[in-house]
Write an enzyme that holds these catalytic residues in place. Sequence first.
Site, PDB file in Angstrom:
ATOM      1  N   CYS A   1      -4.880   3.634  -5.917  1.00 13.87           N
ATOM      2  CA  CYS A   1      -5.505   4.703  -5.145  1.00 13.87           C
ATOM      3  C   CYS A   1      -4.745   6.019  -5.248  1.00 13.87           C
ATOM      4  CB  CYS A   1      -5.627   4.291  -3.678  1.00 13.87           C
ATOM      5  SG  CYS A   1      -6.771   2.917  -3.422  1.00 13.87           S
TER       6      CYS A   1
ATOM      7  N   ARG B   1      13.564 -11.507  -6.655  1.00 15.32           N
ATOM      8  CA  ARG B   1      12.914 -12.404  -5.696  1.00 15.32           C
ATOM      9  C   ARG B   1      12.708 -13.810  -6.255  1.00 15.32           C
ATOM     10  NH1 ARG B   1       8.208  -8.537  -2.916  1.00 15.32           N
ATOM     11  NH2 ARG B   1       9.650  -6.878  -2.264  1.00 15.32           N
TER      12      ARG B   1
END
Length: 477
Positions: A45, A72
């Site tokens: 966006c 992670r």
Amino acid sequence: MSPEPFVVVGGDAAGLSAASKCKREAPDREVVVFEKGRWVSYAHCGTPYFVKGEVAALTDLLSLSPEAAADRGIDLRREHEVTGIDTDERTVSVRGPDGDRHEQPYGDLLVATGARALTDPIDGTDLAGAFSLHGMDDAAAIRAALEPAGEATVDSLGGGKFLDPAVIEPYADWEPPETVAIVGGGYVGVEMAEAFTAHGLDVHVFQRGGRLLGPFGEAVAERVETELRDRGVTLHLGETVERLTGDGRVERLECAGGSALDVDMALVGVGIEPNVSLLRDTPVELGDSGAVAVDDHGRTSVEGVYAAGDCAEARHAVTGETEWVPLGLTANRAGRAIGQTVAGDPKPTGDVAGTAVVKAFDQECGRAGIVDHERARAAGFDPVSETVTDASRSGYYPGAAETVVTLTADRETGRLLGGTIVGTDRAAVRIDTVATALEADMTVAEVENLDLAYAPPFSPTWDPVLTAAKVLGGKLG
């Protein structure tokens, strides 16, 4: 024996949200993410604002870097395309960057392949200078075409190690365009009209229907159309574009009614469709929308296979029916929930109300739920609407501006069905009140009695949403 890996196809909002959550909740579970491109976890966006120049570098739009994903514990493999799924054997076929192929087993699989931009049925979209905007490479190519000849480079665009130089090479030596046609008056068309205007272009927007931003309703459309015209954008409403023509490069746009326009560049933003081609030869069922049918936990019709994001359906908060609502929060939230479910703690993906906001120069527009009467009747409601114009702040406080609110309700039950908002002073964020009311199945009378905050710098005593509910409540009796 540890379970087979959790395999994710697609490294953007839904995919990496799911991978991150699963790894956080089940650190010992192997999580593998395949992304066929170079870019991962980016803010789609934000691309119109990169083209405009408000965002300096493409890499500013990244949410999670490959290094952060590795930290992670996620096995993220970029430039690896999943070309097939065998749901019986629980494997996916993968083609790597060097063309090598292998089979990857999975215990659980998430399909998060997103959507693709539509260009049909317009001819000539393969010409140089004909763009869509559905990804970072598209944004880079458009920005390169707008820059002075020879100035656009990977470094100048902030492409880092993600942008393939071949994406911008065709446009690096172009002279900047003077006239651009935007085909489609939806989110992308309106936002890109602002972006192109910032570069000094003569901007023309072609919309097949009679209004811009159709899903936002008439009151929003009127404000936005006036705003664009005041900013020098030429609107061609009720015009169906048939083709783009030119000798290798876009030179002309032609409409079904016979009108035409000479242009140097064109942006086709007529919509998107779910990217589900990977599932065509599998037993995974698609919904009526063409997106993947899922239950309230993101499970598909095949055990161990999930879907989320712009390729999957969701349940609508107003109708209770499944619909295709491709929006950023929907993707992130569903992916996160699926990651938790796969880790062993089932979590629903949540309903959607189609809540969306868009900026048209100074006009802020918001919508949530159902405001179109035809659609409301098709869902079994008897719709009634009211539109009010109110101040954004106390009238005596500096900065107050007109805010237009439309609310729609069911005549029989008084239940709120949806609403739209437009204005220049923090109008868009007020749609969150409507969205919250929709999720809670509130009536108009209940919305009218909400204890919303008041102080002169922020709102009149009666917030515009409350005023609209009060007026609509009077009509409902």
